[in-house]
Design an enzyme around this catalytic site. Structure first.
Site, PDB file in Angstrom:
ATOM      1  N   GLY A  46       0.843  -1.188   0.000  1.00  0.00           N
ATOM      2  CA  GLY A  46       0.000   0.000   0.000  1.00  0.00           C
ATOM      3  C   GLY A  46       0.874   1.232   0.000  1.00  0.00           C
ATOM      4  CD  GLN A  51       3.253   5.666   2.910  1.00  0.00           C
ATOM      5  OE1 GLN A  51       2.255   5.179   2.406  1.00  0.00           O
ATOM      6  NE2 GLN A  51       4.211   4.943   3.487  1.00  0.00           N
ATOM      7  CB  CYS A  90       4.957   2.157   7.712  1.00  0.00           C
ATOM      8  SG  CYS A  90       4.481   3.662   6.863  1.00  0.00           S
ATOM      9  CG  LEU A  91       6.615   1.098   1.717  1.00  0.00           C
ATOM     10  CD1 LEU A  91       6.062   1.415   0.334  1.00  0.00           C
ATOM     11  CD2 LEU A  91       7.743   0.081   1.628  1.00  0.00           C
ATOM     12  CG  HIS A 132      -0.867   1.120   7.219  1.00  0.00           C
ATOM     13  ND1 HIS A 132      -0.036   0.785   8.264  1.00  0.00           N
ATOM     14  CD2 HIS A 132      -0.118   1.889   6.386  1.00  0.00           C
ATOM     15  CE1 HIS A 132       1.158   1.324   8.069  1.00  0.00           C
ATOM     16  NE2 HIS A 132       1.136   2.008   6.930  1.00  0.00           N
ATOM     17  CD  GLU A 133      -1.114   2.508   2.665  1.00  0.00           C
ATOM     18  OE1 GLU A 133      -0.712   3.689   2.605  1.00  0.00           O
ATOM     19  OE2 GLU A 133      -0.368   1.571   2.988  1.00  0.00           O
ATOM     20  CG  HIS A 136       0.035   6.731   5.641  1.00  0.00           C
ATOM     21  ND1 HIS A 136       1.111   7.297   6.292  1.00  0.00           N
ATOM     22  CD2 HIS A 136       0.364   5.439   5.448  1.00  0.00           C
ATOM     23  CE1 HIS A 136       2.045   6.377   6.480  1.00  0.00           C
ATOM     24  NE2 HIS A 136       1.607   5.243   5.982  1.00  0.00           N
TER      25      HIS A 136
END
Length: 161
Positions: A46, A51, A90-91, A132-133, A136
């Site tokens: 994702g 991000q 998480c990236l 999660h996304e 963000h």
């Protein structure tokens, strides 16, 4: 299509609520295509616009299941139920993982790249990735929901979102 740089913590944009998308145009299509390429390049499941440094309510999820790539423009969670506790990464936090409890079921409303509204229901890992996304887009980081951080030897098969 281009691979974008991943914004890592601590970056201010990761902790602010994003602006709604109002134009469903070629620029949006280009952003979504870049987000997909970037997510794949960095082996994520994702990616949210902040991000890659964009203040926009855009997120994508692809957990390699029958849903394929889910593009969420201006998504809203309208229903949740159940509970699951599993590892998350998480990236924007390379190498950091923790156990997070989230609803096991989520129902969202969002728009696709052409501005068509849709509703989607998801369970399990897909529900986790979607939540999660969307977090963000509201400036909420998974680290604020971690019950305990995980050591390297506990991370077999954990994917970053």
């Amino acid at each position: 299509m281009a691979i974008r740089k991943i914004v890592t913590h601590p970056a201010e944009i990761l902790e602010k609520s994003c602006k709604a998308v109002v134009s469903f145009d070629k620029k949006l299509t280009s952003i979504l295509n870049d987000m997909y390429d970037t997510m794949i390049e960095f082996d994520g499941v994702g990616l949210a616009a902040p991000q890659i440094g964009l203040d926009a309510r855009i997120a994508i999820v692809d957990i390699d299941d029958e849903f394929g790539t889910i593009e969420m423009i201006n998504p809203r969670i309208i229903e949740t139920s159940g509970e699951q506790t599993d590892p998350e990464g998480c990236l924007s936090f390379p190498g950091l993982y923790g156990e997070v409890t989230r609803p096991n079921f989520v129902k969202i409303e969002a728009f696709d790249r052409k501005g068509r509204e849709y509703t989607l229901e998801a369970e399990g890992f897909l529900a986790r990735a979607i939540q999660h996304e969307i977090d963000h887009l509201d400036g909420i980081l998974f680290t604020t929901k971690v019950s305990r951080f995980l050591e390297d030897d506990e991370l077999k098969g954990v994917e970053s979102e």
